[in-house]
Enzyme design. Structure first.
Site, PDB file in Angstrom:
ATOM      1  N   ARG A   1       8.998  -4.800  49.751  1.00 28.35           N
ATOM      2  CA  ARG A   1       8.346  -5.343  48.486  1.00 28.35           C
ATOM      3  C   ARG A   1       8.327  -4.442  47.378  1.00 28.35           C
ATOM      4  O   ARG A   1       7.910  -4.874  46.411  1.00 28.35           O
ATOM      5  CB  ARG A   1       7.233  -6.155  48.849  1.00 28.35           C
ATOM      6  CG  ARG A   1       7.221  -6.974  50.118  1.00 28.35           C
ATOM      7  CD  ARG A   1       5.764  -7.437  50.323  1.00 28.35           C
ATOM      8  NE  ARG A   1       5.405  -8.427  49.095  1.00 28.35           N
ATOM      9  CZ  ARG A   1       5.624  -9.615  48.945  1.00 28.35           C
ATOM     10  NH1 ARG A   1       6.058 -10.227  49.859  1.00 28.35           N
ATOM     11  NH2 ARG A   1       5.104 -10.217  47.799  1.00 28.35           N
TER      12      ARG A   1
ATOM     13  N   TRP B   1       6.119  -1.956  43.474  1.00 33.09           N
ATOM     14  CA  TRP B   1       7.245  -2.073  42.502  1.00 33.09           C
ATOM     15  C   TRP B   1       6.901  -2.090  41.058  1.00 33.09           C
ATOM     16  O   TRP B   1       6.485  -3.010  40.436  1.00 33.09           O
ATOM     17  CB  TRP B   1       8.053  -3.406  43.029  1.00 33.09           C
ATOM     18  CG  TRP B   1       9.391  -3.464  42.396  1.00 33.09           C
ATOM     19  CD1 TRP B   1      10.582  -2.795  42.851  1.00 33.09           C
ATOM     20  CD2 TRP B   1      10.056  -4.411  41.538  1.00 33.09           C
ATOM     21  NE1 TRP B   1      11.558  -3.038  42.156  1.00 33.09           N
ATOM     22  CE2 TRP B   1      11.248  -3.943  41.200  1.00 33.09           C
ATOM     23  CE3 TRP B   1       9.310  -4.889  40.582  1.00 33.09           C
ATOM     24  CZ2 TRP B   1      12.143  -4.693  40.249  1.00 33.09           C
ATOM     25  CZ3 TRP B   1      10.353  -5.823  39.584  1.00 33.09           C
ATOM     26  CH2 TRP B   1      11.388  -5.604  39.450  1.00 33.09           C
TER      27      TRP B   1
ATOM     28  N   ASN C   1      -0.865  -7.460  43.018  1.00 30.86           N
ATOM     29  CA  ASN C   1       0.618  -7.764  43.031  1.00 30.86           C
ATOM     30  C   ASN C   1       0.991  -8.997  41.918  1.00 30.86           C
ATOM     31  O   ASN C   1       0.379 -10.230  42.193  1.00 30.86           O
ATOM     32  CB  ASN C   1       1.135  -8.264  44.267  1.00 30.86           C
ATOM     33  CG  ASN C   1       2.404  -8.844  44.359  1.00 30.86           C
ATOM     34  OD1 ASN C   1       3.327  -8.688  43.417  1.00 30.86           O
ATOM     35  ND2 ASN C   1       2.846  -9.700  45.389  1.00 30.86           N
ATOM     36  N   GLY C   2       1.886  -8.651  40.842  1.00 30.31           N
ATOM     37  CA  GLY C   2       1.995  -9.651  39.832  1.00 30.31           C
ATOM     38  C   GLY C   2       2.209  -8.919  38.361  1.00 30.31           C
ATOM     39  O   GLY C   2       2.171  -7.959  38.377  1.00 30.31           O
TER      40      GLY C   2
ATOM     41  N   GLU D   1      29.749 -11.726  45.736  1.00 29.33           N
ATOM     42  CA  GLU D   1      28.797 -11.192  46.886  1.00 29.33           C
ATOM     43  C   GLU D   1      29.091  -9.801  47.155  1.00 29.33           C
ATOM     44  O   GLU D   1      28.302  -8.899  47.521  1.00 29.33           O
ATOM     45  CB  GLU D   1      28.590 -12.171  47.905  1.00 29.33           C
ATOM     46  CG  GLU D   1      27.612 -11.778  48.991  1.00 29.33           C
ATOM     47  CD  GLU D   1      26.295 -11.489  48.510  1.00 29.33           C
ATOM     48  OE1 GLU D   1      25.344 -10.900  49.383  1.00 29.33           O
ATOM     49  OE2 GLU D   1      25.847 -11.934  47.474  1.00 29.33           O
TER      50      GLU D   1
ATOM     51  N   LYS E   1      26.819  -6.506  46.786  1.00 33.63           N
ATOM     52  CA  LYS E   1      26.388  -5.665  47.938  1.00 33.63           C
ATOM     53  C   LYS E   1      26.503  -4.232  47.730  1.00 33.63           C
ATOM     54  O   LYS E   1      26.200  -3.194  47.901  1.00 33.63           O
ATOM     55  CB  LYS E   1      27.150  -6.157  49.329  1.00 33.63           C
ATOM     56  CG  LYS E   1      26.795  -7.282  49.968  1.00 33.63           C
ATOM     57  CD  LYS E   1      25.476  -7.202  50.800  1.00 33.63           C
ATOM     58  CE  LYS E   1      24.195  -7.852  49.928  1.00 33.63           C
ATOM     59  NZ  LYS E   1      23.995  -8.875  49.367  1.00 33.63           N
TER      60      LYS E   1
ATOM     61  N   GLU F   1      24.129  -2.804  45.039  1.00 34.82           N
ATOM     62  CA  GLU F   1      22.851  -2.645  45.885  1.00 34.82           C
ATOM     63  C   GLU F   1      22.668  -1.685  46.228  1.00 34.82           C
ATOM     64  O   GLU F   1      21.534  -0.974  46.120  1.00 34.82           O
ATOM     65  CB  GLU F   1      22.394  -4.068  46.429  1.00 34.82           C
ATOM     66  CG  GLU F   1      22.216  -5.275  45.845  1.00 34.82           C
ATOM     67  CD  GLU F   1      22.129  -6.451  46.734  1.00 34.82           C
ATOM     68  OE1 GLU F   1      20.953  -7.299  46.761  1.00 34.82           O
ATOM     69  OE2 GLU F   1      22.918  -6.487  47.788  1.00 34.82           O
TER      70      GLU F   1
ATOM     71  N   HIS G   1      43.247 -12.861  32.047  1.00 28.47           N
ATOM     72  CA  HIS G   1      42.688 -13.204  30.697  1.00 28.47           C
ATOM     73  C   HIS G   1      41.580 -12.171  30.280  1.00 28.47           C
ATOM     74  O   HIS G   1      40.556 -12.520  29.275  1.00 28.47           O
ATOM     75  CB  HIS G   1      42.025 -14.587  30.944  1.00 28.47           C
ATOM     76  CG  HIS G   1      42.841 -15.502  31.352  1.00 28.47           C
ATOM     77  ND1 HIS G   1      43.899 -15.973  30.587  1.00 28.47           N
ATOM     78  CD2 HIS G   1      42.941 -16.321  32.414  1.00 28.47           C
ATOM     79  CE1 HIS G   1      44.701 -16.856  31.121  1.00 28.47           C
ATOM     80  NE2 HIS G   1      43.988 -16.991  32.509  1.00 28.47           N
TER      81      HIS G   1
ATOM     82  N   LYS H   1      12.747  -6.798  48.021  1.00 27.66           N
ATOM     83  CA  LYS H   1      13.365  -7.771  48.726  1.00 27.66           C
ATOM     84  C   LYS H   1      12.658  -9.240  48.364  1.00 27.66           C
ATOM     85  O   LYS H   1      13.485 -10.070  48.322  1.00 27.66           O
ATOM     86  CB  LYS H   1      12.871  -7.593  50.424  1.00 27.66           C
ATOM     87  CG  LYS H   1      13.173  -8.728  51.085  1.00 27.66           C
ATOM     88  CD  LYS H   1      14.659  -8.274  51.464  1.00 27.66           C
ATOM     89  CE  LYS H   1      15.384  -9.566  52.319  1.00 27.66           C
ATOM     90  NZ  LYS H   1      17.134  -9.610  52.467  1.00 27.66           N
TER      91      LYS H   1
HETATM   92  C1  BG6 Z   1      16.157 -10.004  45.480  1.00 24.97           C
HETATM   93  C2  BG6 Z   1      16.647  -9.177  46.565  1.00 24.97           C
HETATM   94  O1  BG6 Z   1      15.057  -9.300  44.929  1.00 24.97           O
HETATM   95  O2  BG6 Z   1      16.242 -11.191  45.390  1.00 24.97           O
HETATM   96  C3  BG6 Z   1      18.027 -10.300  46.986  1.00 24.97           C
HETATM   97  O3  BG6 Z   1      17.039  -7.889  46.477  1.00 24.97           O
HETATM   98  C4  BG6 Z   1      18.118 -11.499  46.979  1.00 24.97           C
HETATM   99  O4  BG6 Z   1      18.657  -9.392  48.206  1.00 24.97           O
HETATM  100  C5  BG6 Z   1      17.286 -12.249  45.689  1.00 24.97           C
HETATM  101  O5  BG6 Z   1      19.405 -12.039  47.083  1.00 24.97           O
HETATM  102  C6  BG6 Z   1      16.824 -13.479  45.839  1.00 24.97           C
HETATM  103  O6  BG6 Z   1      15.956 -13.456  46.932  1.00 24.97           O
HETATM  104  P1  BG6 Z   1      15.467 -14.772  47.657  1.00 24.97           P
HETATM  105  O7  BG6 Z   1      14.637 -14.441  48.911  1.00 24.97           O
HETATM  106  O8  BG6 Z   1      15.053 -15.725  46.752  1.00 24.97           O
HETATM  107  O9  BG6 Z   1      16.735 -15.227  48.520  1.00 24.97           O
END
Ligand code: BG6
Length: 610
Positions: A28, A75, A99-100, A481, A485, A488, A504, A605
């Site tokens: 997190r 974070w 957290n927030g 996607e 990846k 990321e 284009h 995450k």
């Molecule tokens: C991001 C994650 O914070 O949120 C991604 O790093 C994820 O991996 C995205 O795809 C959306 O998260 P979720 O839990 O709503 O699918």
């Protein structure tokens, strides 16, 4: 987003419980971490920049015994990642972890500074410690001070607070950021998420938004912010502790890539009719959607890409029009919604604030709502009218892999259920789709055998600074996607495009320094079109990696520098197949580059702030 933990009970266990919990919540946020332990009349606080493992090293030298403690892994939102901005924040006798985001923090900070409080950090969270301490200084009880403080702050807030003035109490608030309470004999746990405490207890209370709990080691009382008592039920949570271990893999991400045959099987289980000719969903009866005229699919990051695949499958198999929206845009876009609109929200965690706020907006506008999520009892599953769970198991790697393929499987299942209920799909087509569906786990297993081939390609392509991924139709979202990846976890700049769109504009980027990876299973209606794009790229000396199904490249070898051949499959399930080699490529390139694969920089995450 951050992770918070707390414990009250046996003074010998506190330090261990907090450190263990923080290491389990590190997905997190991992910018800095800290903890505070109360031993009757003194609070010991240790914090440090960086990973929880650094905090563990620091804590090893400290006794840190006490019946009560709170911890945090960060974070960063307000203030850079350093020790001063790490939580817990203290003010006099009070310590808090948060957290927030406190949206009205500037105004509250000015008020507190006027009344003499000095701020040592640049964070918004420090306000909570001063607000609670100001109440205690005015002879209010800890509970009342905390409640008054919580009523003053606006924004997403999960808070845990302790004070030396009442060393037998731990107070927590849940407001738009998740908090669970874990129950034990003469001890209690709190955490942002289950993984932090599941090895200690499976007796869980899920707090709802606006809940404040006063926790003592042998009792809890929960109220709203007006002080009205609330009842919250205890739930027994089953969870496989092994999912929190790497199981012999070097990284959670690689483990989760290799878990996809099983997560696919678990997600398909129970969805095939007894006669093997139909596809059904336990939690949804098609007649519940008989009045649906339009679908809107929402998500963030990887889940948004799943919505793009879902749109094409639902429209193709059920002829219901689907709009796809990035969840963070949707809420502020004045969307056109009425009661014949079904809003599908897709979220692995079920807690992403951008997606949950979009869901609440859709409900406010009268839409029917369906969640596709991987976490039971998550906010998004609780707030939606209907839920289809993906059964990917706990996903710890920040870059989503197995959750994505299970989301695609759920969209394929839903499309068939809607299509069959509307008579768009014939019985013959449906039983053919049943065969495709049950073939997925084995198909993924076969594709994982390409791992060594992908490792070779990673060796060859890991030093490029730019990458382009191209696809058409159902595989255009896979280009997005695949690029995500790589971005990321390897920090290489990568773009995904619809292959037909290259000419284009983006084709200007192509030269011998930019690898272009085509996602072109040769079963698509558009295969010949993508071969045309292949020639366009090669005509400009582009470096071509061509991902196709067996023999798809036989006639075009002269245009291809490197080939990835996957087993053939039905076009509608091809995105589930084509993403696997791209997950592995990103993984192996990142491994060569030595980046932090499970906890890539700047990411988290679950992001529980908008
Ligand atoms: C991001 C994650 O914070 O949120 C991604 O790093 C994820 O991996 C995205 O795809 C959306 O998260 P979720 O839990 O709503 O699918």
């Amino acid at each position: 987003m951050c992770g918070i933990v707390g414990y009250i009970g046996d003074y010998r266990k506190t330090k261990q419980v907090l450190l263990e919990g923080l290491s389990r919540l590190e997905y997190r946020g991992y910018d800095s971490s800290g903890l505070a332990v109360l031993d009757n009349n003194q609070t010991s606080v240790i914090k440090c920049k960086g990973k929880v493992s650094d905090l563990q090293k620091k804590a090893r030298k400290e006794k840190l015994e006490g019946q009560l403690g709170i911890g945090h892994t960060r974070w960063a939102t307000h203030g850079i990642a350093n020790e001063v901005n790490a939580h817990p924040h203290t003010s006099g006798s009070t310590s808090v972890v948060h957290n927030g985001i406190i949206e009205n923090y500037a105004e509250l900070k000015a008020q507190l500074q006027k009344s003499g409080f000095e701020f040592v950090s640049d964070t918004d969270s420090e306000i909570l410690a001063h607000l609670i301490e100001s109440g205690l200084a005015a002879a209010m009880s800890f509970e009342d001070s905390a409640r008054e403080a919580f009523k003053k702050v606006e924004g997403a807030c999960a808070v845990a607070a302790v004070t030396q003035k009442e060393p037998g109490k731990l107070i927590v608030l849940r407001n738009f950021s998740p908090v669970v309470i874990g129950l034990g004999e003469n001890e209690k746990y709190i955490a942002s998420d289950i993984p932090a405490i599941i090895s200690r207890t499976n007796r869980i209370i899920y707090l709802q938004d606006g809940d404040m709990a006063v926790i003592e080691k042998d009792q809890i009382h929960i109220t709203d912010l007006e002080g009205n008592r609330l009842q919250r039920e205890e739930v027994l949570v089953s969870s496989d502790p092994a999912s929190f271990e790497k199981g012999g893999f070097k990284h959670f991400m690689l483990k989760e890539i290799y878990e996809q045959p099983r997560s696919a099987l678990d997600t398909i289980r129970g969805k095939i009719s007894a006669d093997h000719r139909g596809i059904e969903l336990e939690s949804i009866k098609p007649r519940q959607f008989s009045k649906i005229k339009k679908i809107i699919a929402l998500g963030c990051g990887t889940s948004y890409h799943a919505c793009l695949v879902g749109k094409q499958l639902i429209e193709d198999l059920s002829r219901i029009p689907v709009e796809v929206n990035i969840a963070s845009e949707f809420r502020y876009s004045n969307p056109i919604i009425d009661k014949s609109t079904l809003v599908i929200v897709v979220s692995q965690s079920g807690e992403t604030a951008d997606t949950s706020e979009a869901l609440l907006e859709a409900k406010r506008l009268g839409a029917k709502t369906l969640a596709i999520t991987n976490v039971e009892n998550s906010k998004i599953s609780r707030e939606s009218d209907h839920v289809i769970y993906t059964s990917a198991g706990t996903e710890i790697g920040v870059a989503s892999t197995k959750a994505f393929t299970t989301q695609l499987i759920v969209f394929y299942i839903l499309s068939n259920v809607l299509g069959a209920s509307k008579g768009v799909i014939s019985e013959a087509a449906l039983s053919a789709n049943v065969k495709s569906l049950v073939s997925i786990p084995l198909l993924i297993e076969k594709i994982l055998k390409l791992d060594d081939r992908i490792k070779e390609l990673a060796q060859k392509y890991n030093s490029f600074n730019n990458f382009i991924f191209l696809g058409r139709g159902l595989n255009f979202p896979i280009a997005l996607e695949g690029a995500l990846k790589l971005k990321e976890i390897s920090y290489i700049h990568a773009e995904g495009y619809a292959a037909g769109e290259m000419k284009h504009g983006p084709i200007a980027l192509v030269d011998e320094n930019v690898p272009v990876l085509f996602i072109a299973p040769n079963n698509g209606i558009n295969f010949q079109k993508i071969v045309g794009n292949l020639r366009e790229i090669k005509a400009r000396n582009g470096l071509v990696i061509f991902l196709t199904s067996e023999n798809g490249a036989d006639e075009y070898k002269e245009y291809i520098d490197d080939l990835i051949e996957i087993p053939g499959c039905d076009y509608n399930i091809s995105p589930i197949a084509t993403i696997i080699p791209l997950q592995l490529l990103a993984y192996h390139i990142a491994r060569i580059k030595g980046t932090d694969i499970d906890q890539p920089r700047n990411l988290a995450k679950v992001v529980t702030v908008e």
